[in-house]
Design a protein around this motif. Sequence first.
Motif, PDB file in Angstrom:
ATOM      1  N   SER A 128      -2.040   0.994  12.994  1.00 22.90           N
ATOM      2  CA  SER A 128      -0.447   0.571  13.686  1.00 22.90           C
ATOM      3  C   SER A 128       0.712   1.527  13.682  1.00 22.90           C
ATOM      4  O   SER A 128       1.950   0.894  13.737  1.00 22.90           O
ATOM      5  CB  SER A 128      -0.135  -0.860  13.005  1.00 22.90           C
ATOM      6  N   LYS A 154       6.787 -10.530   9.048  1.00 25.98           N
ATOM      7  CA  LYS A 154       6.617  -9.712  10.278  1.00 25.98           C
ATOM      8  C   LYS A 154       7.287 -10.640  11.601  1.00 25.98           C
ATOM      9  O   LYS A 154       7.782 -10.112  12.281  1.00 25.98           O
ATOM     10  CB  LYS A 154       5.152  -9.695  10.774  1.00 25.98           C
ATOM     11  N   ASP A 210       0.092  -6.171  -1.294  1.00 29.59           N
ATOM     12  CA  ASP A 210       0.875  -6.773  -0.342  1.00 29.59           C
ATOM     13  C   ASP A 210      -0.613  -7.862   0.241  1.00 29.59           C
ATOM     14  O   ASP A 210      -0.300  -8.743   0.830  1.00 29.59           O
ATOM     15  CB  ASP A 210       1.196  -6.027   0.743  1.00 29.59           C
ATOM     16  N   ILE A 216       3.322   0.766  -3.541  1.00 32.63           N
ATOM     17  CA  ILE A 216       4.076   2.052  -3.535  1.00 32.63           C
ATOM     18  C   ILE A 216       5.568   1.679  -2.590  1.00 32.63           C
ATOM     19  O   ILE A 216       5.253   0.991  -1.362  1.00 32.63           O
ATOM     20  CB  ILE A 216       3.654   3.142  -2.873  1.00 32.63           C
ATOM     21  N   LYS A 220       8.479  -2.666   0.204  1.00 34.83           N
ATOM     22  CA  LYS A 220       7.266  -1.696   0.414  1.00 34.83           C
ATOM     23  C   LYS A 220       7.348  -0.512   1.109  1.00 34.83           C
ATOM     24  O   LYS A 220       7.912  -0.661   2.365  1.00 34.83           O
ATOM     25  CB  LYS A 220       6.098  -2.674   0.792  1.00 34.83           C
ATOM     26  N   SER A 250       6.039   1.301   4.276  1.00 31.51           N
ATOM     27  CA  SER A 250       5.108   0.622   5.270  1.00 31.51           C
ATOM     28  C   SER A 250       5.156   1.721   6.478  1.00 31.51           C
ATOM     29  O   SER A 250       6.270   2.109   6.754  1.00 31.51           O
ATOM     30  CB  SER A 250       5.972  -0.714   5.579  1.00 31.51           C
ATOM     31  N   LYS A 251       3.863   1.714   7.037  1.00 33.19           N
ATOM     32  CA  LYS A 251       3.691   2.731   8.342  1.00 33.19           C
ATOM     33  C   LYS A 251       4.685   2.400   9.362  1.00 33.19           C
ATOM     34  O   LYS A 251       4.894   3.169  10.162  1.00 33.19           O
ATOM     35  CB  LYS A 251       2.348   2.740   8.375  1.00 33.19           C
ATOM     36  N   SER A 252       5.073   0.778   9.682  1.00 32.53           N
ATOM     37  CA  SER A 252       5.843   0.605  10.676  1.00 32.53           C
ATOM     38  C   SER A 252       7.354   0.493  10.305  1.00 32.53           C
ATOM     39  O   SER A 252       8.164   0.063  11.198  1.00 32.53           O
ATOM     40  CB  SER A 252       5.094  -0.635  11.127  1.00 32.53           C
TER      41      SER A 252
HETATM   42  N1  AQP Z   1       3.127   0.351   0.101  1.00 29.28           N
HETATM   43  C1  AQP Z   1       1.937   0.362  -0.432  1.00 29.28           C
HETATM   44  N2  AQP Z   1       1.482   0.518  -1.594  1.00 29.28           N
HETATM   45  C2  AQP Z   1       0.266   0.199  -1.871  1.00 29.28           C
HETATM   46  N3  AQP Z   1      -0.726  -0.283  -0.875  1.00 29.28           N
HETATM   47  C3  AQP Z   1      -0.312  -0.291   0.190  1.00 29.28           C
HETATM   48  N4  AQP Z   1      -0.964  -0.703   1.351  1.00 29.28           N
HETATM   49  C4  AQP Z   1      -0.025  -0.662   2.565  1.00 29.28           C
HETATM   50  N5  AQP Z   1       1.284  -0.369   2.118  1.00 29.28           N
HETATM   51  C5  AQP Z   1       0.776  -0.381   0.831  1.00 29.28           C
HETATM   52  C6  AQP Z   1      -2.331  -0.862   1.450  1.00 29.28           C
HETATM   53  O1  AQP Z   1      -2.988  -0.126   2.684  1.00 29.28           O
HETATM   54  C7  AQP Z   1      -4.129  -0.585   3.202  1.00 29.28           C
HETATM   55  C8  AQP Z   1      -3.907  -0.610   4.577  1.00 29.28           C
HETATM   56  O2  AQP Z   1      -2.939  -1.424   4.957  1.00 29.28           O
HETATM   57  P1  AQP Z   1      -2.801  -2.064   6.520  1.00 29.28           P
HETATM   58  O3  AQP Z   1      -3.183  -1.022   7.392  1.00 29.28           O
HETATM   59  O4  AQP Z   1      -4.008  -3.250   6.440  1.00 29.28           O
HETATM   60  O5  AQP Z   1      -1.359  -2.720   6.906  1.00 29.28           O
HETATM   61  P2  AQP Z   1      -0.288  -3.211   5.658  1.00 29.28           P
HETATM   62  O6  AQP Z   1      -0.959  -3.627   4.406  1.00 29.28           O
HETATM   63  O7  AQP Z   1       0.413  -4.262   6.592  1.00 29.28           O
HETATM   64  O8  AQP Z   1       0.263  -1.825   5.503  1.00 29.28           O
HETATM   65  P3  AQP Z   1       1.462  -1.232   6.242  1.00 29.28           P
HETATM   66  O9  AQP Z   1       1.525   0.147   5.981  1.00 29.28           O
HETATM   67  O10 AQP Z   1       2.786  -1.952   5.757  1.00 29.28           O
HETATM   68  O11 AQP Z   1       1.230  -1.271   7.873  1.00 29.28           O
HETATM   69  P4  AQP Z   1       2.209  -2.290   8.982  1.00 29.28           P
HETATM   70  O12 AQP Z   1       3.436  -1.576   8.891  1.00 29.28           O
HETATM   71  O13 AQP Z   1       1.282  -2.000  10.056  1.00 29.28           O
HETATM   72  O14 AQP Z   1       2.412  -3.694   8.489  1.00 29.28           O
HETATM   73  C9  AQP Z   1      -4.009  -2.115   2.595  1.00 29.28           C
HETATM   74  O15 AQP Z   1      -4.995  -2.270   1.696  1.00 29.28           O
HETATM   75  C10 AQP Z   1      -2.554  -2.459   2.124  1.00 29.28           C
HETATM   76  O16 AQP Z   1      -2.636  -3.331   0.855  1.00 29.28           O
END
Ligand code: AQP
Length: 334
Positions: free
Chosen positions: A14, A114, A150, A187, A196, A198-200
Amino acid sequence: MEKKNTVLSLVQPSGNLTIGNYLGAMKNFVDLQDEYDCYFGVADLHSITVPQVPKDLRRRTKEVVALYLAIGLDPEKVSVFVQSHVEEHLKLYWVLNSISYMGQLSRMTQFKDKSQKNEENLNAALFTYPTLMAADILLYNSDYVPVGEDQRQHLELARDLADRFNHRYSDTFQVPEPLIIKSTSKIMSLRNPDAKMSKSDVDVNASIYILDPPEVILKKVKGAVTDSLANFDYNDEQKGLRNLIDIYCAFEKVSPEEVVEKYKGESYAKFKEDLAQIIITEMSQIQEKYNEFISNTQLLDTILENGRDRARNKAYRMIDKVYRKVGFYQLGKK
Ligand code: AQP
């Protein structure tokens, strides 16, 4: 031969993957691949719960696979697959929807966060995202799920659904355990240590992406929010600095006490420079391998085909069992 326990985890395509995804989840996958029967996937079905540009989604799916290989996952040992290639995820999702309670789903913090960010797109899939995640996990009878903090609440739901199904019908699912490594489990954003990473995140300076070039990593670490106390310490009041120390520890495999001892009396700037170099060194190695894999579509497709077949081989047997238990009429069976 002793049966190996099963491990499963998926990453959503994402956005550009961050060092949060890397340290919180992916890096740990590599350590698990020798000991467990591992399924590591790309959660494309999950990712459309928030709007995606179709061509970017396709490209990012490939990128996650290339990154899995670049960090050291061995496709001979682990099943690397794309979630939408294994339709059994959706079949189990539907069955689990029938035992998922609206009240419990509405308490999920990720849904609350979200949905606030996507008020114009409050879709049903975002609401039932945790049920699909439970299906991902239970489909393979996973024993362990390596994720970041998370995802803990979602994992609790998966455990509840496994228990509920087992009680309502009969013993079917393994109740999975989260595998959360405390020091790297959350992180935080470089711009806001209360949020947190977050990639988004729309602020690209809040995250370090695995594929960021060295000069960008340096700039982002230098610009990370700290404080004006000029006191190199690891505590709850200096959250920005604490987050940077956590990142340092995760890469260097040292304790916060050792880092504080090393940098006591030093400027934050010196620490940030060292930290940036550490991140750059590890990311550069990954990027070099990534560049080899990403251009080899044929290899990636072969790996995904094998991964899909291995995943389906396990998944279709579980669906057969589940369909029988819930009472679906199956041709040629009593
Ligand atoms: N900041 C973080 N610190 C540690 N672990 C993290 N994860 C995500 N952010 C952190 C872990 O990465 C795995 C993949 O995450 P995901 O793709 O399922 O989506 P997410 O948990 O919703 O992470 P993002 O980066 O915040 O994505 P978006 O922005 O698309 O919602 C998971 O094991 C997650 O725990």
